[in-house]
Design an enzyme around this catalytic site. Structure first.
Site, PDB file in Angstrom:
ATOM      1  N   PRO A 347      -6.607  -3.709   7.361  1.00 43.97           N
ATOM      2  CA  PRO A 347      -6.968  -4.427   8.578  1.00 43.97           C
ATOM      3  C   PRO A 347      -5.932  -4.286   9.820  1.00 43.97           C
ATOM      4  O   PRO A 347      -4.866  -4.441   9.713  1.00 43.97           O
ATOM      5  CB  PRO A 347      -6.479  -5.836   7.835  1.00 43.97           C
ATOM      6  CG  PRO A 347      -5.577  -5.522   6.845  1.00 43.97           C
ATOM      7  CD  PRO A 347      -6.010  -4.190   6.362  1.00 43.97           C
ATOM      8  N   LEU A 348      -6.861  -3.972  10.845  1.00 45.14           N
ATOM      9  CA  LEU A 348      -6.046  -3.411  12.181  1.00 45.14           C
ATOM     10  C   LEU A 348      -6.240  -4.517  13.254  1.00 45.14           C
ATOM     11  O   LEU A 348      -7.311  -4.797  13.420  1.00 45.14           O
ATOM     12  CB  LEU A 348      -6.859  -2.407  12.480  1.00 45.14           C
ATOM     13  CG  LEU A 348      -6.579  -0.947  11.371  1.00 45.14           C
ATOM     14  CD1 LEU A 348      -7.472   0.151  11.883  1.00 45.14           C
ATOM     15  CD2 LEU A 348      -5.058  -0.524  11.424  1.00 45.14           C
ATOM     16  N   THR A 349      -5.184  -5.006  13.641  1.00 50.31           N
ATOM     17  CA  THR A 349      -5.265  -6.031  14.837  1.00 50.31           C
ATOM     18  C   THR A 349      -5.916  -5.537  15.865  1.00 50.31           C
ATOM     19  O   THR A 349      -5.699  -4.471  16.381  1.00 50.31           O
ATOM     20  CB  THR A 349      -3.703  -6.614  15.247  1.00 50.31           C
ATOM     21  OG1 THR A 349      -3.187  -7.069  13.905  1.00 50.31           O
ATOM     22  CG2 THR A 349      -3.860  -7.671  16.102  1.00 50.31           C
ATOM     23  N   GLN A 401      -8.272 -10.729   5.336  1.00 50.04           N
ATOM     24  CA  GLN A 401      -6.617 -10.984   5.268  1.00 50.04           C
ATOM     25  C   GLN A 401      -6.244 -12.225   6.085  1.00 50.04           C
ATOM     26  O   GLN A 401      -6.790 -12.572   7.322  1.00 50.04           O
ATOM     27  CB  GLN A 401      -6.122  -9.464   5.908  1.00 50.04           C
ATOM     28  CG  GLN A 401      -4.584  -9.851   5.940  1.00 50.04           C
ATOM     29  CD  GLN A 401      -3.769  -8.744   6.753  1.00 50.04           C
ATOM     30  OE1 GLN A 401      -3.868  -8.457   7.871  1.00 50.04           O
ATOM     31  NE2 GLN A 401      -3.185  -7.608   5.603  1.00 50.04           N
ATOM     32  N   CYS A 432       3.533  -8.910   8.614  1.00 49.47           N
ATOM     33  CA  CYS A 432       3.436  -9.000   9.951  1.00 49.47           C
ATOM     34  C   CYS A 432       4.439  -9.042  10.623  1.00 49.47           C
ATOM     35  O   CYS A 432       5.394  -9.968  10.580  1.00 49.47           O
ATOM     36  CB  CYS A 432       2.472  -9.853  10.418  1.00 49.47           C
ATOM     37  SG  CYS A 432       2.121  -9.980  12.230  1.00 49.47           S
ATOM     38  N   GLY A 535       1.360   4.151   5.323  1.00 43.40           N
ATOM     39  CA  GLY A 535       2.145   4.628   6.353  1.00 43.40           C
ATOM     40  C   GLY A 535       2.057   6.136   6.427  1.00 43.40           C
ATOM     41  O   GLY A 535       2.229   6.876   5.786  1.00 43.40           O
ATOM     42  N   ASP A 536       1.702   6.577   7.817  1.00 44.06           N
ATOM     43  CA  ASP A 536       1.776   7.881   8.366  1.00 44.06           C
ATOM     44  C   ASP A 536       0.699   8.644   7.699  1.00 44.06           C
ATOM     45  O   ASP A 536       0.849   9.975   7.636  1.00 44.06           O
ATOM     46  CB  ASP A 536       3.038   8.468   8.268  1.00 44.06           C
ATOM     47  CG  ASP A 536       4.144   7.471   9.186  1.00 44.06           C
ATOM     48  OD1 ASP A 536       3.642   6.802  10.056  1.00 44.06           O
ATOM     49  OD2 ASP A 536       5.242   7.709   8.703  1.00 44.06           O
ATOM     50  N   ALA A 559      -4.500   3.449   8.296  1.00 44.72           N
ATOM     51  CA  ALA A 559      -4.337   2.468   9.358  1.00 44.72           C
ATOM     52  C   ALA A 559      -4.431   3.321  10.789  1.00 44.72           C
ATOM     53  O   ALA A 559      -5.354   3.454  11.097  1.00 44.72           O
ATOM     54  CB  ALA A 559      -2.844   1.649   8.974  1.00 44.72           C
ATOM     55  N   ARG A 560      -3.150   3.630  11.192  1.00 43.57           N
ATOM     56  CA  ARG A 560      -3.182   4.024  12.478  1.00 43.57           C
ATOM     57  C   ARG A 560      -3.924   5.429  12.598  1.00 43.57           C
ATOM     58  O   ARG A 560      -4.542   5.769  13.501  1.00 43.57           O
ATOM     59  CB  ARG A 560      -1.623   4.090  13.073  1.00 43.57           C
ATOM     60  CG  ARG A 560      -1.157   2.976  13.831  1.00 43.57           C
ATOM     61  CD  ARG A 560       0.214   2.921  14.175  1.00 43.57           C
ATOM     62  NE  ARG A 560       1.029   3.713  13.509  1.00 43.57           N
ATOM     63  CZ  ARG A 560       2.240   4.242  13.831  1.00 43.57           C
ATOM     64  NH1 ARG A 560       2.391   4.368  15.048  1.00 43.57           N
ATOM     65  NH2 ARG A 560       3.064   4.766  12.776  1.00 43.57           N
TER      66      ARG A 560
END
Length: 694
Positions: A347-349, A401, A432, A535-536, A559-560
């Site tokens: 879930p990406l803001t 979420q 968060c 992560g990463d 994610a990113r």
């Protein structure tokens, strides 16, 4: 080196279009003189020497600095007029009445007489004035064009020239919304606005756990018209004591329930102790308009059912025993979701909206999750917050979420979502790092309050049948990890899966994720609790290494990495480094724009909303470096890209970190921006280790 005629032609076209040249000249950039290994050690992307840009001249730098100074001075000289709320409201009303805002009903049909509000309508009814100022249609076809239904935006659509005569606009509205679910109905929204929504399951679970949060304290039944429950002396004392100790420092989960089993079954049938007074009308009756059957409300029946359903299967002697609270919170067997080796899009803001998730589903994502929604805003019926829960029909495994600070708030939210939405699981964000969230006691602040975590997870899991998952960070402060000591408890509290982001709250997104600690937590977790790492992850090699290094991990959350290259799931599925071309990347942007227009609308407002979120996404995609330009592959997420030329004009434009170039890309897809348009990315970051958003 000498330029060939072909090279000269390309440069000329680039200058004509205003794009940077696709074939770079020779340069003496300092990065070009260093070895790739040295650049990697400094977290600088080792771009091939022939693609590097020359360093800017000092004169240009001075001119740019002078111009920036002049702009700042001119901005500081402008004094903004402070307007009152009444004046701002009046201006909004006047803008709505202007020719810029045609009545939606009239826009659909083109007939002035179709508006049911007539002269009382707050929008304009002047079709000619609206058409006179309407900007030119965009290139392409309306996303709502079908054989049977017209566009629901009618005259206001920016693709009105491609419309065809067909069925009624009402049919088009049904067609538009058929692919999306989880909308908030007006009736439910009004109940939430008036604070008259009934939460029978959540309140009974909270009561059984002895967790009296601030929302329940404000709803004490102390007025004459409210429910009065008669308790004996010992029960009243227990209830008072439980309320006193229900804070962050004391665990109230073991407090006795405020309702106890009567001495015998016959008394239970005859007594009126657990029933409201006949002279007073229950607040629950007022809010829910439930019928009273045999002197008991539906809420009482639900409480009695939860307290006795585990006892009914035993003998009469067992009825007199104290009920097991853990059985009462988990009266039903939950449906489990197997996350093992599934591509889970985090879930990406801001950027993880529905159109973006649709793009990632096409490119191989298995599990999707909506953006983080605040429980308090959902319970207030905010339409903008409920929009984060929207689900497309292509999302076959979808979760939402939520983020809350208190057990009662979270329990009521999950009950409301379970009633009004179609989801496969509910994720509770306890990691968060955003200040505004942490300061309210939610997000990462819960990592310092394990008893509060326990209450939230128990209350949520005991309220709904849906699987409850949790997302956490390693800890609050850097160097003080604590999830490994809680991992076993998280499973026993009722969570079916936990996602561990390998950074602390204090780190935000600086430094690399600590995967060794994630492995440690995965090995300590009970077998019933699925552990996901986060992560990463930026290549299929990262994915493979994490899965192979710790078989106890069910999967990894992306994610990113998906923000920068959304085709990451394709690379993982096909086990290759995809040297994607600029044309293929541009087609992905085209799909996103089409999905955005379907989601936000094809009128002026919908186009500009789509443009805004496209620009937010482009502020991440510019960090991608094509595989063919690198001396060392794959690209790592913490590498800083130097200034370089692409293999063609479009690739060069996509590599720009300038907001002006992002706007130019948006104009290639959505036409010219309005006058006075400006954009600044929400994350306010141009470096990997300085991201401010959560």
């Amino acid at each position: 080196m000498d330029e060939s005629p072909k090279d000269i032609c390309v440069v000329t076209n680039s200058e004509k279009e205003g794009l940077p040249p696709s074939h770079p000249p020779s340069n003496t950039n300092g990065a070009a003189q260093q070895k790739p290994e040295d650049l990697v050690a400094r977290a600088i992307a080792p771009v091939k020497r022939e693609f590097l840009r020359p360093p800017p001249s000092s004169r240009t730098t001075q001119n740019d600095a002078a111009s920036d100074t002049n702009v700042k001075q001119s901005q500081s000289n402008v004094v903004k007029e402070k307007k009152s709320k009444r004046q701002l409201k009046r201006e909004r009303r006047q803008e709505q009445k202007s020719a810029l805002n045609l009545c939606p009903e009239i826009a659909k049909t083109g007939d002035v007489n179709t508006c049911p509000y007539k002269d009382k309508c707050r929008f304009s009814h002047d079709i000619q004035a609206f058409m006179a100022q309407k900007p030119a249609d965009l290139e392409g076809e309306c996303p709502f064009i079908t054989a049977d239904a017209p566009c629901p935006y009618g005259l206001a659509c920016r693709f009105a020239g491609t419309h065809k005569d067909g069925a009624s606009a009402a049919t088009a509205n049904v067609l538009k919304k058929s692919s999306e679910v989880n909308g908030l109905s007006k009736d439910v929204q009004k109940l939430l606005w008036k604070n008259k929504m009934c939460f029978t399951k959540a309140d009974s679970v909270i009561k059984s756990l002895g967790l009296m949060g601030p929302n329940l304290k404000t709803k004490k039944l102390d007025d004459k018209e409210e429910d009065e429950v008669v308790l004996n002396g010992s029960q009243a004392a227990d209830e008072t004591e439980c309320k006193k100790v229900a804070d962050d420092s004391v665990d109230c989960s073991d407090c006795p329930p405020t309702y106890a089993a009567p001495d015998n079954v016959e008394e239970a049938c005859a007594t009126d102790e657990l029933r409201p007074s006949k002279k007073a009308k229950s607040v629950v009756d007022e809010m829910c308009t439930d019928e009273v059957e045999n002197g008991a409300t539906v809420l009482e029946k639900d409480i009695e059912k939860n307290s006795t359903e585990t006892e009914s299967v035993h003998t009469v002697d067992d009825v007199f025993a104290e009920p097991d609270i853990s059985l009462k919170i988990h009266p039903r067997e939950k449906k489990l979701i197997d996350f093992r080796e599934k591509m889970y899009l985090a879930p990406l803001t801001t950027v993880g909206n529905l159109p973006f998730r649709r793009v990632c589903k096409i490119l191989g994502a298995d599990v999707t999750c909506g953006e983080m929604a605040m429980c308090t805003n959902l319970l207030q019926g905010q339409a903008s917050e409920w929009a984060l829960l929207r689900r497309h029909s292509s999302e076959d495994l979808f979760g939402v979420q939520i983020c809350g600070a208190h057990p009662d708030t979270v329990a009521r939210t999950v009950e409301l979502i379970d009633k009004e939405c179609t989801v496969d699981f509910i994720d509770i964000n306890m990691g968060c790092p955003i200040d505004i969230v942490v300061n309210k006691g939610a997000g990462s602040s819960l990592l310092m309050k394990p008893l509060r975590m326990k209450g939230i997870i128990k209350a949520a899991s005991g309220t709904v049948d849906k699987p409850i998952t949790v997302k956490v960070r390693t800890g609050y402060f850097e160097g003080k990890n604590r999830i490994d000591s809680l991992i076993a408890d998280i499973g026993s509290w009722g969570a079916t899966a936990v996602t561990i982001h390998g950074r602390s709250r204090q780190q935000r997104y600086s430094k690399l994720a600590d995967w060794d600690y994630i492995y440690q937590c995965g090995r300590k977790a009970p077998s019933a609790l699925q552990v996901l790492g986060n992560g990463d992850i930026f290549s299929y090699l990262d994915w493979n290494n994490h899965i192979s290094d710790c078989p106890e991990l069910s999967t990894c959350m992306i994610a990113r990495g998906a923000l920068i290259k959304p085709w990451l799931c394709t690379e993982i599925n096909e086990q290759r480094h995809w040297d994607i071309s600029s044309g293929e990347r541009f087609n992905i942007l085209k799909d996103y724009v089409r999905f955005g227009l379907e989601h936000w609308g094809s009128d002026k407002k919908g186009v500009e909303t789509t443009r805004h979120f496209l620009l937010e996404w482009l502020s991440y995609t510019c960090r991608y470096i094509p595989v063919g330009l690198l001396d060392v592959i794959p690209q790592q997420l913490n590498w800083r890209p130097p200034s370089y030329y692409g293999r063609d004009d479009l690739e060069t434009l996509m590599a720009s970190d300038s907001a002006a170039d992002w706007i130019r890309i948006s104009e290639m897809l959505l036409g010219k921006v309005p006058d006075g348009f400006s954009f600044a990315p929400k994350h306010k970051s141009n470096a990997y280790d300085r991201a401010e958003n959560g």
